[in-house]
Design an enzyme around this catalytic site. Structure first.
Site, PDB file in Angstrom:
ATOM      1  N   LYS A 193       0.865  -1.188   0.000  1.00 36.70           N
ATOM      2  CA  LYS A 193       0.000   0.000   0.000  1.00 36.70           C
ATOM      3  C   LYS A 193       0.893   1.227   0.000  1.00 36.70           C
ATOM      4  CE  LYS A 193      -3.887   1.974   2.690  1.00 36.70           C
ATOM      5  NZ  LYS A 193      -4.710   1.806   3.906  1.00 36.70           N
ATOM      6  N   SER A 202      -9.713   1.734   3.054  1.00 32.87           N
ATOM      7  CA  SER A 202      -8.852   2.531   2.206  1.00 32.87           C
ATOM      8  C   SER A 202      -7.804   1.708   1.443  1.00 32.87           C
ATOM      9  CB  SER A 202      -8.138   3.585   3.049  1.00 32.87           C
ATOM     10  OG  SER A 202      -7.248   2.977   3.961  1.00 32.87           O
ATOM     11  N   SER A 254      -9.915  -0.678   7.164  1.00 28.24           N
ATOM     12  CA  SER A 254      -9.312  -0.471   5.847  1.00 28.24           C
ATOM     13  C   SER A 254      -8.564  -1.663   5.256  1.00 28.24           C
ATOM     14  CB  SER A 254      -8.366   0.730   5.886  1.00 28.24           C
ATOM     15  OG  SER A 254      -9.088   1.927   5.873  1.00 28.24           O
TER      16      SER A 254
END
Lengths: 95, 486
Positions: free
Chosen positions: B76, B151, B175
């Site tokens: 990420k 997210s 997330s």
């Protein structure tokens, strides 16, 4: 607790986020709805409940006061928008 | 090759069926061909990846292969990677090339893992749909008109589409787990403090935790034992032995006590999601587990408490973006205040500004006690709900999210978007670990079963998820997207 136009401008100034009068108007409604949702907290009796700041109730660990990092100024300033002679450049503060 | 799990690929490398270079090149080709439709990557680091793959192949030839040697994965774009842009999905950090590696990145590297690039995400991890990214929304490979969740939406979509076998994400209010559920993969949020936050761009420091996203619980175990552990550079990381999670996957479920929080099966739960989750729980019963209802009476207060605590911490954490030391800077500032205000007005997106404003307001003079202290008191009540439940049962189960993935652009109101995290957010407030496991479909969109366990019981959580994956094949389902490409 509702939030008003002046509150939004105050928060924006405290957070140093540039916001025009019109843009602030756009946030009043959104932020008011968020705070209205948050206001459900006020209905709970929390007398004598100790606030929980850390999910494991841990306190900050201490370490001996020894130098563990060496200077890497050039490396860390390589990503700065404006530097000269090892100093960060900002608009003149004192005339 | 793109259908295989990390564990299967590791065996293939070990048996010499293919090299790491072949494996990584094939994944990079797939990214190049397919990611234009998904937008799951912000940066693809082809050259570095191939160099790392070659190094892994050489290490293996020399009889020196570490646990993840030569295995491709993605990070990420919230994890700092030395020499590679770390944008956190924000214009503010669009030009930021991190001067150091996050601890988890260092650990992945030391274990021989090969990062293929940095995945898309909601800006500063603030969002539940990946629509808040400066780099545009990510599409869900199961249905390109649906969001992948957020997210960590890029990480979830990339794994689901078979671009990478695994990725790292972060979870502040759901997330990792919610995008894992929306994309039909397995995602684990570890106990707060289990994984170092050093070099992970901070959103809400008392809630943020990094963790693995992969096809199976076994792969998550392999990744977690690599990235977990104490780190002197993160004072909130916990000095506690990291178990051999992979070795504990086969623990029998006989006698396992499962609690179903009645608050997780109430109004707002999609009936098809509920059906899938209840079917999954029946599977556990058939494997010898005992099921009972429990209550987490303060559940309805989790989202209100979170939307005080997380924005408050964010408003403080994000004060570092000042246009002076790194990141975006406005053109021709007239004075210091103009520099700060225009830099931050230009660099942050709408949702980030919204949370900074809420956080600044609730922490400001006259409001602090009513909001912040009150929310922290409620946070203790929420955590106590879980501690009480775990006196009665071993794990808790329920849906990861109240609905399957929703359509892109469908959630226009921020508060209704926040309510998506109803089943995940309390877990971060309590600091306990949670995993989302594929458990069926609602229409053509995946459903996630969430399993929760006491602090530091990741081994149990992974075992419980792994046993389910031995008895079901939901985790083996693949979207039609990208199937034609080998």
């Amino acid at each position: 607790m509702a939030i008003e136009h002046a509150d939004v401008l105050r928060a924006a100034h405290l957070a140093r986020v540039g916001l025009s009068e019109d843009e602030a108007t756009g946030y009043v409604d959104d932020l008011s709805r968020i705070l209205k949702m948050v206001d459900q907290l006020q209905a709970v009796d929390t007398q004598d409940i100790i606030p929980l700041a850390h999910p494991l109730d841990a306190t900050q660990r201490l370490r001996p006061d020894e130098v563990t990092e060496h200077s890497q100024r050039e490396r860390f300033q390589a990503c700065a928008p404006a530097v000269t002679d090892g100093l960060y450049l900002v608009p003149r503060v004192v005339e | 090759m793109h259908d295989k799990t990390l564990t299967e690929l590791a065996a293939g490398l070990q048996a010499g069926e293919f090299s790491s270079r072949e494996l990584c090149q094939s994944a990079l080709d797939r990214i190049q061909r397919l990611d234009g439709d998904l937008n799951s990557f912000i940066s693809v680091t082809t050259e570095q990846a191939l160099a790392d793959a070659d190094a892994a192949d050489q290490a293996r030839a020399a009889g020196d292969a570490a646990a993840l040697a030569g295995l491709p994965l993605a990070l990420k774009d919230i994890f700092c990677t030395q020499g590679v842009r770390t944008s956190c999905g924000s214009k503010m950090l669009d030009s930021f090339v991190a001067p150091y590696d996050a601890t988890v990145v260092e650990k992945i590297r030391q274990a021989g893992g090969v990062s293929l690039g940095k995945t898309n995400m909601d800006e500063f991890a603030m969002g539940s749909s990946n629509e808040n990214s400066f780099y545009g929304p990510v599409k869900n490979p199961w249905d390109l008109s649906a969001v992948p969740g957020g997210s960590s939406g890029g990480s979830a979509a990339a794994v689901a589409a078979g671009l990478v076998p695994a990725a790292l994400g972060t979870d502040t209010g759901g997330s990792i787990r919610q995008p894992a559920a929306f994309c039909g993969i397995t995602g684990l949020k570890p106990t707060y403090g289990r994984v170092s936050r050093y070099g992970m761009v901070a959103y809400a420091s008392s809630l943020d935790q990094g963790g693995p996203m992969a096809r199976t619980a076994a792969d998550c175990a392999l990744l977690l034992e690599t990235i977990a552990g104490h780190d002197v550079r993160d004072s909130t990381s916990v000095a506690r032995v990291v178990p051999d999670y992979s070795a504990e996957l086969d623990t029998s479920l006989a006698g396992l006590k499962i609690g179903l929080p009645k608050e997780y099966f109430g109004d707002g739960l999609d009936p098809e999601v509920e059906t899938a989750v209840r079917e999954a729980i029946k599977v556990y019963e058939s494997l010898g587990a005992k099921v009972c209802e429990v209550s987490l009476p303060h559940t309805h207060l989790a989202i209100p408490a979170y939307y005080v605590i997380a924005p408050a911490e964010a408003s403080s954490n994000l004060s570092r973006y000042d246009g002076v030391r790194f990141g975006h800077r406005c053109e021709d500032p007239t004075d210091l205040e103009d520099l700060y205000k225009r830099t931050r007005a230009e660099g942050f997106g709408e949702e980030v500004k919204r949370r900074i404003l809420i956080g600044t307001h609730t922490l400001s003079e006259g409001f602090f006690d009513a909001y912040y202290l009150k929310a922290q008191q409620v946070r203790r009540l929420i955590r106590q709900d879980f501690l009480d439940a775990f006196d009665e049962v071993d794990v808790l189960m329920g849906p990861t999210a109240p609905t399957p993935a929703f359509d892109l652009g469908a959630q226009k109101d921020p508060v209704s978007m926040y309510l998506q995290d109803i089943y995940t957010i309390a877990v971060n407030l309590a600091g306990i670990p949670g995993i989302s496991v594929p458990a069926g479909f609602a229409g053509n969109r995946p459903v996630g079963l969430q399993v929760l366990a006491p602090h530091f019981a990741e081994a149990q959580l992974l075992g419980v998820a792994h046993q389910f994956q031995q008895a079901t094949d939901w985790h083996l389902k693949r979207p039609a997207f990208g199937k034609e490409m080998a």
